[in-house]
Enzyme design. Structure first.
Site, PDB file in Angstrom:
ATOM      1  N   HIS A 101       1.189  -1.180   0.026  1.00 22.54           N
ATOM      2  CA  HIS A 101      -0.454   0.132   0.096  1.00 22.54           C
ATOM      3  C   HIS A 101       1.107   1.612   0.014  1.00 22.54           C
ATOM      4  O   HIS A 101       0.974   1.549   1.229  1.00 22.54           O
ATOM      5  CB  HIS A 101      -1.197   0.002   1.511  1.00 22.54           C
ATOM      6  N   GLU A 130      -5.934  -7.758   3.555  1.00 21.82           N
ATOM      7  CA  GLU A 130      -4.865  -9.035   4.377  1.00 21.82           C
ATOM      8  C   GLU A 130      -5.999  -9.606   4.901  1.00 21.82           C
ATOM      9  O   GLU A 130      -6.184 -11.006   5.609  1.00 21.82           O
ATOM     10  CB  GLU A 130      -4.173  -8.370   5.386  1.00 21.82           C
ATOM     11  N   SER A 162      -2.852   2.437   3.814  1.00 16.02           N
ATOM     12  CA  SER A 162      -1.845   1.739   4.445  1.00 16.02           C
ATOM     13  C   SER A 162      -2.548   1.346   5.598  1.00 16.02           C
ATOM     14  O   SER A 162      -2.027   2.281   6.525  1.00 16.02           O
ATOM     15  CB  SER A 162      -0.009   2.069   4.659  1.00 16.02           C
ATOM     16  N   ASN A 197      -1.197  -0.476   8.163  1.00 17.49           N
ATOM     17  CA  ASN A 197       0.062   0.325   9.680  1.00 17.49           C
ATOM     18  C   ASN A 197       0.457   1.220   9.423  1.00 17.49           C
ATOM     19  O   ASN A 197       0.912   1.759  10.544  1.00 17.49           O
ATOM     20  CB  ASN A 197       1.713  -1.084   9.452  1.00 17.49           C
TER      21      ASN A 197
END
Lengths: 290, 290
Positions: free
Chosen positions: A42, A126, A223, A225
């Site tokens: 990402h 994910e 993203s 994370n």
């Protein structure tokens, strides 16, 4: 006295992203390009570099034209992989080993009759992939509200985490789950599947956040994370999230003496360096008061 | 207005105790007596009745004289059973099916590499037996203090409960365990192995306790389930624990308008009836004020 700017370590790609990029780059060079199913990671800048190597993103399996496809570091469901293989398409997987661990755990839990609960964002690729590996009814969620609709409560509940979640928040979730749902004959299995690198980045970012009066989180808009890093440090000190140096606003810097900069697992070191340079420019142009 | 006295349901022996007594009584009648390794159930009156049938308690395996022995409803470790068999002694087991469930779970957890934690009283024969089934290093405890001595924390921790523990307290324990020890790569398995009958007795006793101004818990001094009942209801209303009607003190009854009576899983119905009769006597002899 100048403004102090500090970058958190570790920075640059995590091992999973590094590995995925290595695979796709090698394949693209060998074959003069390759199709990628969704963003391999990402990060828009990284994806642009891959496109320059002849990689082309397809958003749906139906759009694949060639005989091979690279799947993302976030992993895919076994059903999707099977479908591609049935169509004679070579699947080049870049699934991160930490994601693979969560997928394998989800499959084992489901096989043993556990309801699989993934602590994560339901829309994230994910998380969709992990649920696919569970192969049965599973739940992706960030809160325990789903329990209200389960009557009776399942005896066996197995919990894993999206690899990029914040450990302390995951722990709060499983404590709430135990409080709300652990009852007669319950058999709960709770697995920490948070990535080691992500955990370390979060810990270092939180440590840095306690020493500064402004944090900049550098990473792609998609993203997860990076989003979790931003949410974590925003509880400690004022925080902004940027995809690139151009997004930094002068107004954020007024009166700040110490600035911390952190990159996500899919943020290239070059993007971080640009942010650091831009911060130096902006803080030396205008000087500091106080 | 007279004092109202109410007995909680269910009362009398639980199914596990009933089953154990059936086995030992049948064997004693067939054989004109039998040796019992420890108290088959934790109730002095019941044990006296068994002795009248020719049953004899031995406290240590070394003391067994005959060719057969009855083991307790609390279960024993497989090592002890093997030792007896090696000595050519017939083992007549009366292990409660709920205890068996906890033993089997402990064995499975240990085989899969989990540190087995039994939420229970370390000195109780049931808990010792469950740990014996784990066959390796295991911990019996009522609080999470043991974690301080574990460095590093084990990745895999499996928790079961002594069958007679209080569900809400067990839940608090596992929440604390998750808070204190669930960390990087943790894989926790939490199993509720509390007996269904015990759970129901506790729920009914707690309900009764909210309606009365005195509770009497009737059961043997060694009885864990009676002790847990007493601790539970003492949080709700004044509570006394007695082994028999003779232990009731007149002074406890002064000014009480509603009295609740509860028996443990190993308390015979006759002991309860005696307590009820004695309470009626004591409350009608002296009348009530208020």
């Amino acid at each position: 006295m100048g403004v102090k700017i500090e970058k958190a370590a570790p920075s640059g790609f995590c091992s999973g992203v590094g590995r995925a990029l290595e695979i796709v780059t090698r394949v693209a060079r060998e074959r003069g390009g390759v199709e990628m199913l969704g963003a391999v990671v990402h990060n828009a800048r990284v994806m642009a570099e891959l496109e320059a190597l002849g990689c082309r993103v397809v958003t749906s399996p139906a759009d694949i034209r060639g005989g091979a496809v690279v799947t993302s570091a976030h992993g895919v469901s076994p059903e999707l992989e099977d479908e591609l293989k049935r169509r004679g398409i070579e699947v080049i997987s870049t699934t991160c080993p930490f994601v693979r661990r969560a997928q394998t755990a989800a499959r084992e839990l489901a096989r043993k009759g556990f309801l699989v609960v993934v602590y994560g964002e339901a829309a994230h690729p994910e998380v969709k992939g992990i649920l696919g590996w569970a192969g049965g009814p599973g739940i992706a969620t960030l809160d325990t509200g789903f329990l209200a609709s389960l009557q009776p409560l399942p005896r066996r509940i197995g919990v894993v985490s999206q690899t990029t979640q914040v450990p302390a928040q995951f722990q709060r979730f499983i404590k709430k789950l135990v409080s709300a749902a652990f009852t007669q004959n319950s058999d709960f299995r709770l697995l920490d599947t948070i990535c080691h690198d992500i955990r370390e980045r979060q810990a270092q970012a939180a440590r840095l956040a306690t020493r500064v009066d402004l944090m900049l989180i550098v990473g792609g808009r998609e993203s997860a994370n990076t989003r979790h890093l931003a949410r974590l440090v925003a509880r400690i000190t004022p925080t902004h999230r940027v995809a690139s140096a151009g997004e930094i606003s002068q107004s954020w810097l007024a009166g700040k003496q110490r600035i911390g900069v952190v990159g996500g697992a899919s943020t290239p070191e070059s993007a971080l360096e640009e942010v650091l340079s831009r911060l130096k420019e902006l803080t030396s142009d205008h000087g500091q008061s106080g």
